[in-house]
Write a protein that holds these residues in place. Structure first.
Motif, short mmCIF file in Angstrom:
data_model
loop_
_atom_site.label_atom_id
_atom_site.label_comp_id
_atom_site.label_asym_id
_atom_site.label_seq_id
_atom_site.Cartn_x
_atom_site.Cartn_y
_atom_site.Cartn_z
N LEU A 63 0.85 -1.19 0.00
CA LEU A 63 0.00 0.00 0.00
C LEU A 63 0.88 1.24 0.00
O LEU A 63 1.99 1.23 0.53
CB LEU A 63 -0.91 0.00 1.24
CG LEU A 63 -1.90 -1.16 1.33
CD1 LEU A 63 -2.64 -1.12 2.68
CD2 LEU A 63 -2.90 -1.13 0.18
N PRO A 64 0.38 2.35 -0.58
CA PRO A 64 1.18 3.59 -0.60
C PRO A 64 1.43 4.11 0.82
O PRO A 64 0.59 3.95 1.71
CB PRO A 64 0.30 4.57 -1.38
CG PRO A 64 -0.65 3.72 -2.15
CD PRO A 64 -0.87 2.49 -1.33
N GLY A 70 3.67 0.35 3.10
CA GLY A 70 5.13 0.28 3.04
C GLY A 70 5.73 0.67 1.70
O GLY A 70 6.96 0.68 1.57
N ASP A 71 4.87 0.97 0.70
CA ASP A 71 5.37 1.35 -0.62
C ASP A 71 6.32 0.31 -1.19
O ASP A 71 7.24 0.64 -1.94
CB ASP A 71 6.11 2.70 -0.56
CG ASP A 71 5.23 3.83 -1.08
OD1 ASP A 71 4.32 3.55 -1.87
OD2 ASP A 71 5.46 4.99 -0.68
N ARG A 72 6.11 -0.95 -0.84
CA ARG A 72 7.03 -1.98 -1.30
C ARG A 72 6.50 -2.65 -2.56
O ARG A 72 5.32 -2.56 -2.88
CB ARG A 72 7.25 -3.04 -0.21
CG ARG A 72 7.72 -2.50 1.12
CD ARG A 72 9.12 -1.92 1.06
NE ARG A 72 10.16 -2.93 0.92
CZ ARG A 72 10.85 -3.46 1.94
NH1 ARG A 72 10.60 -3.09 3.18
NH2 ARG A 72 11.80 -4.34 1.72
N THR A 101 -8.60 -7.39 0.70
CA THR A 101 -9.46 -6.23 0.89
C THR A 101 -8.68 -4.93 0.71
O THR A 101 -9.16 -3.99 0.06
CB THR A 101 -10.13 -6.30 2.27
OG1 THR A 101 -10.52 -7.65 2.51
CG2 THR A 101 -11.35 -5.42 2.32
N GLY A 102 -7.47 -4.87 1.29
CA GLY A 102 -6.64 -3.66 1.15
C GLY A 102 -6.37 -3.32 -0.31
O GLY A 102 -6.71 -2.21 -0.77
N ALA A 122 -2.94 -1.65 7.35
CA ALA A 122 -1.47 -1.71 7.33
C ALA A 122 -0.87 -1.86 8.73
O ALA A 122 0.24 -2.36 8.88
CB ALA A 122 -0.91 -0.46 6.65
N LYS A 123 -1.61 -1.43 9.74
CA LYS A 123 -1.13 -1.59 11.12
C LYS A 123 -1.34 -3.02 11.63
O LYS A 123 -0.88 -3.37 12.72
CB LYS A 123 -1.87 -0.64 12.06
CG LYS A 123 -1.34 0.79 12.06
CD LYS A 123 -2.09 1.62 13.08
CE LYS A 123 -1.68 3.08 12.96
NZ LYS A 123 -2.70 3.96 13.52
N GLY A 124 -2.07 -3.83 10.86
CA GLY A 124 -2.39 -5.18 11.33
C GLY A 124 -3.46 -5.15 12.41
O GLY A 124 -3.56 -6.07 13.22
#
Lengths: 379, 239
Positions: A63-64, A70-72, A101-102, A122-124
């Motif tokens: 994810l951005p 993490g922009d990975r 879903t993300g 993204a935080k889990g």
């Protein structure tokens, strides 16, 4: 399909370092307690683990950054996922939000939806479930009958979902619903992002044959969600779901979810194994190594923006067969009894019982073979 | 695929078409024995990716000609395991041809008023077969990549050679039986082309290491890695 080329798996960073860092992190943060939870680990729920994994930057990796991601590169995420699965890490809490879903909210969602949900994913910390199956709509998703009527206040939802994995611990459901009154089949279906705390939603457990609570029934009784709950285009839900399902078929979970059993078999065999056990280890390793090549090639193709629907289905078909075959073949050769307390016996029993589900979830074997046949130019 | 490999494949296809009727002569004359010989030594300077591509075509179109032996002869006296590696590529090509013939047949042959390929039972069988073919193609390509990463060292690529040949051997049963089943009687005739690939597949399953041979070697190597060590060894070998 060109017969002699694999799509090159070529992530942009130092993958060896990524593996080393993650293995070191897991050595500190992964509890080694429940062995059986490590088999079939992508349905093992551990919110504390998911939060810690998110804090370490291993959730929502692609994810951005502006949404907390993490922009990975997708292939960096692929490496992290295969490491987590090979280690039997309990990734079940955030699994669906992270895998499906993300990315789907990023692709089809509104700016408001992205800002609202992606940072938690993204935080889990924010978990999701997928509302597809209904009592009358399993493999045939176009038979969905749950309705959402647009009113002045928002969407009013009535109906029922079933076999919804993780609904009982999820915060949101991405549901496929019929938004156009009187519509048939795929026309008139849309995706809605539903906050599961909304009044009128009832979640009931369905206990599976292993005694676990993964599945649920979810009832919607005049549930009101805002207009902004629509994801993507109204009436395009069927097509969006088909694309989403393609993403979930070729991942390393299709051949690594029960890796703990192979590890236990090898450890039990020792350095100088009985010839029959050595043969079995050799055959299982050859299959696993081949599946890994297929899965990596398909992931690389997906990352390059192509649509490897058939290749992804091949990975699922072969992976399911491998994971269903493995416990049967291990049982045929080891001396562990059904109720023995050793690691191998416990894993074996758990995976024998879990294995019928492997060729049901994410598309039944028959549906998957049908997709492959269509790709071959039959039908 | 590189332009050089495209050209190589075009050449191989043309030469093999001629060789199909006259024998290995045109393949020798075209210099395929020099494919793996370095350019500095007057060779083509090809890699194992090239070998895999050429042998895939050979397995597809001239499975009875000794093309693999010819290519490896350029390297002199090689480790027998490299013959096993080359055989995997031949097997991938022959399986691809068996699949192509099967698809063509079921889309053409009509029974009960429609092509066989419209029957779900036939579709499901061919899907199973296609998965096996794709697996062997992937194994052959990944093995070639490992051989290129190790400079063609059969010992350093021992894990991959064992895994790929074993996987290919294990696919032969499904591939040949489904191909013959969907063809019916015509596939069992001397005249029809199917046996030109299925019989070599049956032969190759036992050549340069049968299932028991490679399963023992691989199983004992993996036992030496230990349970967790398997994953660490496998990922450390990524090209």
């Amino acid at each position: 399909m060109q017969g002699f080329a694999l799509y090159p798996f070529d992530p942009p960073s130092d993958i060896a370092a990524l593996r080393t860092d993650l293995r070191a992190w897991l050595a500190v943060n992964q509890l080694q307690g429940d062995l059986v939870a490590r088999a079939n680990c992508w349905v093992s729920f551990d919110a504390g683990f998911s939060r810690a994994l998110g804090a370490a930057g291993y959730v929502g990796m692609t994810l951005p950054a502006r949404y907390g991601g993490g922009d990975r590169h997708p292939l960096e995420r692929y490496v992290v996922i295969e490491e987590l699965l090979a280690a039997g890490a309990p990734v079940g809490a955030h699994w669906i939000a992270d895998r499906q879903t993300g990315p789907l909210i990023l692709r089809y969602g509104s700016e408001e939806q992205r800002e609202r949900y992606l940072p938690g994913i993204a935080k889990g910390e924010l978990y999701a479930c997928i509302g597809l199956s209904e009592p009358g709509a399993g493999s045939d998703l176009a038979a969905v009958r749950t309705t959402a009527r647009e009113t002045a206040e928002g969407w009013r939802i009535n109906g029922q979902k079933i076999w919804t994995t993780g609904a009982h611990f999820s915060h949101i459901m991405l549901a496929l619903v019929r938004t156009e009154e009187g519509s048939e089949r795929n026309a008139g279906l849309s995706q809605l992002l539903i906050d599961l705390a909304t009044p009128g939603i009832t979640i009931r457990p369905i206990i599976d044959m292993a005694g676990h609570h993964d599945f649920n029934e979810v009832f919607f009784d005049d549930v009101l969600v805002p207009h902004g709950a629509l994801v993507g285009e109204r009436g395009q839900g069927g097509q969006q779901v088909t694309a989403e399902l393609g993403l979930e078929r070729s991942g390393p979970e299709r051949y690594l979810s029960s890796h703990a059993l192979l590890v236990a078999l090898i450890d039990a065999a020792g350095a100088d194994p009985d010839p029959a056990v050595a043969t079995l280890i050799g055959e299982l390793t050859a299959e696993m190594w081949t599946l890994r090549q297929l899965s990596m090639s398909t992931a690389a193709k997906l990352a390059a923006g192509e649509d490897p629907m058939v290749e992804a289905s091949v990975v699922k078909e072969l992976g399911n067969a491998f994971e269903q075959d493995m416990p049967r073949r291990v049982q045929a050769i080891v001396t562990s009894g059904w109720d023995d307390p050793d690691d191998l016996a416990k894993l074996l029993r758990a995976l024998l019982i879990a294995s019928p589900s492997f060729s049901l979830r994410g598309g039944t074997r028959e549906v998957i073979r049908g997709i492959i046949a269509r790709g071959l130019g039959l039908r | 695929m590189s332009a050089a490999r495209d050209m190589l494949c075009d050449t191989a296809s043309a030469v093999f078409t001629e060789a199909a009727s006259v024998g290995i002569g045109p393949v020798e004359d075209a210099g395929f024995g020099l494919l793996l010989v370095p350019e500095a030594d007057g060779g083509f300077g090809g890699d194992w990716g090239d070998v895999n591509a050429v042998l895939w075509i050979a397995g597809h179109s001239v499975p009875d000609l000794p093309v693999a032996a010819l290519i490896l002869s350029g390297l002199g006296d090689v480790d027998p395991a490299l013959h096993a590696a080359a055989t995997v590529s031949l097997m991938a090509g022959a399986m691809g041809q068996a699949l192509t013939l099967s698809i063509d047949h079921v889309n053409t042959r009509q029974q009960f008023g429609r092509p066989l390929g419209k029957f779900q039972a036939v579709q499901q069988s061919l899907a199973v077969m296609a998965c096996e073919v794709r697996a062997v193609e992937a194994a052959a390509a990944a093995l070639a990549a490992r051989l290129d990463a190790t400079g063609g060292d059969a010992l350093a690529a021992g894990f991959e050679i064992a895994a790929a040949k074993l996987r290919a051997n294990r696919a032969v049963g499904v591939v040949t039986s489904v191909a013959h089943q969907v063809h019916g009687a015509i596939g069992f005739t001397e005249e029809y082309d199917l046996h030109r690939v299925t019989v070599p597949l049956m032969r190759w399953r036992g050549t340069h290491g049968n299932d028991a041979h490679w399963a023992q070697i691989l199983g004992r190597q993996v036992a030496g890695f230990g349970g967790r060590g398997l994953w660490e060894a496998m990922t450390a070998r990524d090209a």
